[in-house]
Scaffold this motif. Sequence first.
Motif, PDB file in Angstrom:
ATOM      1  N   ILE A  15      -9.606  -6.162  -0.078  1.00  7.32           N
ATOM      2  CA  ILE A  15      -8.294  -6.710   0.264  1.00  7.32           C
ATOM      3  C   ILE A  15      -8.121  -6.730   1.782  1.00  7.32           C
ATOM      4  CG2 ILE A  15      -5.804  -6.385   0.065  1.00  7.32           C
ATOM      5  CD1 ILE A  15      -6.305  -5.223  -2.725  1.00  7.32           C
ATOM      6  N   GLU A  16      -8.594  -5.678   2.455  1.00  9.93           N
ATOM      7  CA  GLU A  16      -8.512  -5.653   3.922  1.00  9.93           C
ATOM      8  C   GLU A  16      -9.316  -6.798   4.519  1.00  9.93           C
ATOM      9  OE1 GLU A  16      -9.121  -2.466   7.602  1.00  9.93           O
ATOM     10  OE2 GLU A  16      -9.514  -1.872   5.526  1.00  9.93           O
ATOM     11  N   ASP A  17     -10.493  -7.069   3.965  1.00  9.44           N
ATOM     12  CA  ASP A  17     -11.314  -8.184   4.447  1.00  9.44           C
ATOM     13  C   ASP A  17     -10.611  -9.526   4.213  1.00  9.44           C
ATOM     14  OD1 ASP A  17     -13.256  -6.375   5.161  1.00  9.44           O
ATOM     15  OD2 ASP A  17     -14.526  -6.738   3.397  1.00  9.44           O
ATOM     16  N   ILE A  18      -9.969  -9.663   3.053  1.00  6.50           N
ATOM     17  CA  ILE A  18      -9.252 -10.900   2.742  1.00  6.50           C
ATOM     18  C   ILE A  18      -8.114 -11.118   3.734  1.00  6.50           C
ATOM     19  CG2 ILE A  18      -7.695 -11.954   1.045  1.00  6.50           C
ATOM     20  CD1 ILE A  18      -9.516 -10.741  -1.135  1.00  6.50           C
ATOM     21  N   VAL A  19      -7.338 -10.063   4.009  1.00  2.97           N
ATOM     22  CA  VAL A  19      -6.235 -10.175   4.969  1.00  2.97           C
ATOM     23  C   VAL A  19      -6.769 -10.542   6.347  1.00  2.97           C
ATOM     24  CG1 VAL A  19      -4.467  -8.860   6.197  1.00  2.97           C
ATOM     25  CG2 VAL A  19      -4.700  -8.624   3.714  1.00  2.97           C
ATOM     26  N   HIS A  20      -7.838  -9.881   6.781  1.00  3.94           N
ATOM     27  CA  HIS A  20      -8.404 -10.153   8.108  1.00  3.94           C
ATOM     28  C   HIS A  20      -8.865 -11.603   8.222  1.00  3.94           C
ATOM     29  CE1 HIS A  20     -10.549  -9.417  11.867  1.00  3.94           C
ATOM     30  NE2 HIS A  20     -11.612 -10.008  11.339  1.00  3.94           N
ATOM     31  N   SER A  21      -9.491 -12.124   7.148  1.00  3.42           N
ATOM     32  CA  SER A  21     -10.004 -13.497   7.187  1.00  3.42           C
ATOM     33  C   SER A  21      -8.888 -14.526   7.063  1.00  3.42           C
ATOM     34  CB  SER A  21     -11.014 -13.703   6.050  1.00  3.42           C
ATOM     35  OG  SER A  21     -12.088 -12.819   6.159  1.00  3.42           O
ATOM     36  N   GLY A  37       0.851 -10.470 -15.774  1.00  5.60           N
ATOM     37  CA  GLY A  37      -0.102 -11.343 -16.417  1.00  5.60           C
ATOM     38  C   GLY A  37      -1.479 -10.711 -16.479  1.00  5.60           C
ATOM     39  N   PHE A  38      -2.497 -11.555 -16.600  1.00  2.00           N
ATOM     40  CA  PHE A  38      -3.856 -11.042 -16.713  1.00  2.00           C
ATOM     41  C   PHE A  38      -4.659 -11.253 -15.438  1.00  2.00           C
ATOM     42  CE2 PHE A  38      -3.976 -15.408 -18.284  1.00  2.00           C
ATOM     43  CZ  PHE A  38      -5.029 -15.938 -17.575  1.00  2.00           C
ATOM     44  N   SER A  39      -4.131 -11.968 -14.452  1.00  2.00           N
ATOM     45  CA  SER A  39      -4.828 -12.106 -13.185  1.00  2.00           C
ATOM     46  C   SER A  39      -4.791 -10.773 -12.443  1.00  2.00           C
ATOM     47  CB  SER A  39      -4.171 -13.194 -12.332  1.00  2.00           C
ATOM     48  OG  SER A  39      -4.264 -14.454 -12.955  1.00  2.00           O
ATOM     49  N   SER A  40      -5.664 -10.643 -11.460  1.00  2.00           N
ATOM     50  CA  SER A  40      -5.650  -9.454 -10.610  1.00  2.00           C
ATOM     51  C   SER A  40      -4.644  -9.705  -9.489  1.00  2.00           C
ATOM     52  CB  SER A  40      -7.052  -9.191 -10.044  1.00  2.00           C
ATOM     53  OG  SER A  40      -7.969  -8.936 -11.093  1.00  2.00           O
ATOM     54  N   VAL A  41      -3.485  -9.084  -9.607  1.00  2.00           N
ATOM     55  CA  VAL A  41      -2.393  -9.298  -8.661  1.00  2.00           C
ATOM     56  C   VAL A  41      -2.104  -7.993  -7.933  1.00  2.00           C
ATOM     57  CG1 VAL A  41       0.006 -10.021  -8.362  1.00  2.00           C
ATOM     58  CG2 VAL A  41      -1.407 -11.075 -10.149  1.00  2.00           C
ATOM     59  N   TYR A  42      -2.012  -8.078  -6.597  1.00  2.00           N
ATOM     60  CA  TYR A  42      -1.743  -6.897  -5.773  1.00  2.00           C
ATOM     61  C   TYR A  42      -0.560  -7.167  -4.850  1.00  2.00           C
ATOM     62  CZ  TYR A  42      -5.948  -4.396  -7.189  1.00  2.00           C
ATOM     63  OH  TYR A  42      -6.885  -3.720  -7.921  1.00  2.00           O
ATOM     64  N   ARG A  43       0.314  -6.170  -4.781  1.00  2.00           N
ATOM     65  CA  ARG A  43       1.390  -6.184  -3.779  1.00  2.00           C
ATOM     66  C   ARG A  43       0.792  -5.630  -2.490  1.00  2.00           C
ATOM     67  NH1 ARG A  43       4.710  -2.403  -1.644  1.00  2.00           N
ATOM     68  NH2 ARG A  43       6.754  -3.092  -0.876  1.00  2.00           N
ATOM     69  N   VAL A  44       0.854  -6.425  -1.439  1.00  2.00           N
ATOM     70  CA  VAL A  44       0.172  -6.111  -0.189  1.00  2.00           C
ATOM     71  C   VAL A  44       1.194  -6.072   0.936  1.00  2.00           C
ATOM     72  CG1 VAL A  44      -1.561  -6.925   1.450  1.00  2.00           C
ATOM     73  CG2 VAL A  44      -1.949  -7.214  -1.008  1.00  2.00           C
ATOM     74  N   VAL A  45       1.149  -5.037   1.745  1.00  3.46           N
ATOM     75  CA  VAL A  45       1.978  -4.964   2.948  1.00  3.46           C
ATOM     76  C   VAL A  45       1.056  -5.068   4.152  1.00  3.46           C
ATOM     77  CG1 VAL A  45       3.579  -3.576   4.314  1.00  3.46           C
ATOM     78  CG2 VAL A  45       3.738  -3.568   1.815  1.00  3.46           C
ATOM     79  N   VAL A  46       1.360  -6.043   5.020  1.00  6.13           N
ATOM     80  CA  VAL A  46       0.555  -6.243   6.224  1.00  6.13           C
ATOM     81  C   VAL A  46       1.435  -6.047   7.446  1.00  6.13           C
ATOM     82  CG1 VAL A  46      -1.042  -7.810   5.059  1.00  6.13           C
ATOM     83  CG2 VAL A  46       0.975  -8.742   6.204  1.00  6.13           C
TER      84      VAL A  46
END
Length: 354
Positions: A15-21, A37-46
Amino acid sequence: MVDIPEAREVSEQTIEDIVHSSLPGWSLQTAHPAERGFSSVYRVVVCRDSTERELYLKSSPDGQTWGIPTEARIQAVLTAHTSIPVPEVLSVTDDHESHPTPYFLMRALSGSEVAYERVGRFDDDVLQRLAREIGAYLGELHAVPAVERFGHVRYDGPELACDRPGGDPATLSVRNPREDWPSYLRERVDEELGRHAESRFSDLTPELTRWFDAGIERLDGPFTPVLGRNDHGLHNLLVDPETGEVTAMLDWAYTLAVPAAFDFEFAVYLFSGAFLAGLPDVEDRRAMVRESMYAGYQTAAPEHVESVSTPEPVYEMLAMVRIMNDFQHLTLPQGTETAVAERIRTDARTLLNR
């Protein structure tokens, strides 16, 4: 039925790599899985320069697309062309050698997640406001010039890698497009009746089959395709449960191109809570919800309002069949399942005998 996968875990490092990119200059503060749902969902604070932002990362649970790329593009179109409260999409990645693609990052919106069955217990004024706003947003949705055939909506634009999607409706099209609405409707009805034959309501299946055959034959066009919300229900909204204000409309992966009346009648039935009227403290408020939705629709799309002005029993019955097929997923007070099921059965027979 399609086998639904388990949501896979996404590591904090990924997730850190995704945010950085995706968002250069922003750093990951926290990431927590969200049960949605069934997707992989994350609450992210940046964070950047002491400014925090709450986002959501939605990614494939198993490497299959599951409509995720299309959902991101639809939300971008709605952000650009309507006032429908959808999360702004900040970045989409369709393919990556190691990340859990496809995925996209979107802004978080305020509001509460409310149980699907809560709709039956809203006060009248709260439900009226919710219905009026849903009607207005459906009017805006149906006015977006995006489709010319019937079927599942998809996107035709280029693949993206850590890019923000454009909001051009011309990038949306239909997978396996159908020219003829009654024929496409029969396919959808046949699919639901196949499931119905395996449900606790299967004694009704033969009569429903004959009824739908006659009802579809009587449908009177012309039929004009519009973007259809399709996946209606409180489970795909964020709301203020005290006022009925709709603060977010979520989950657009299964958007269909359908006639406006089809989408409208599904929403009337599901937001009315009529399928819960077998409970002693729940009323059938279809008439009230339809009137409020119609009023909202009229303000947003007066040029299309005639197409939703007359209730169509075929569409209402299909919404009812879907509830029967998924009855086991309703969360009901212990000991009430039989009463609720019998009320739905009686409601269906009322339409069958009309």
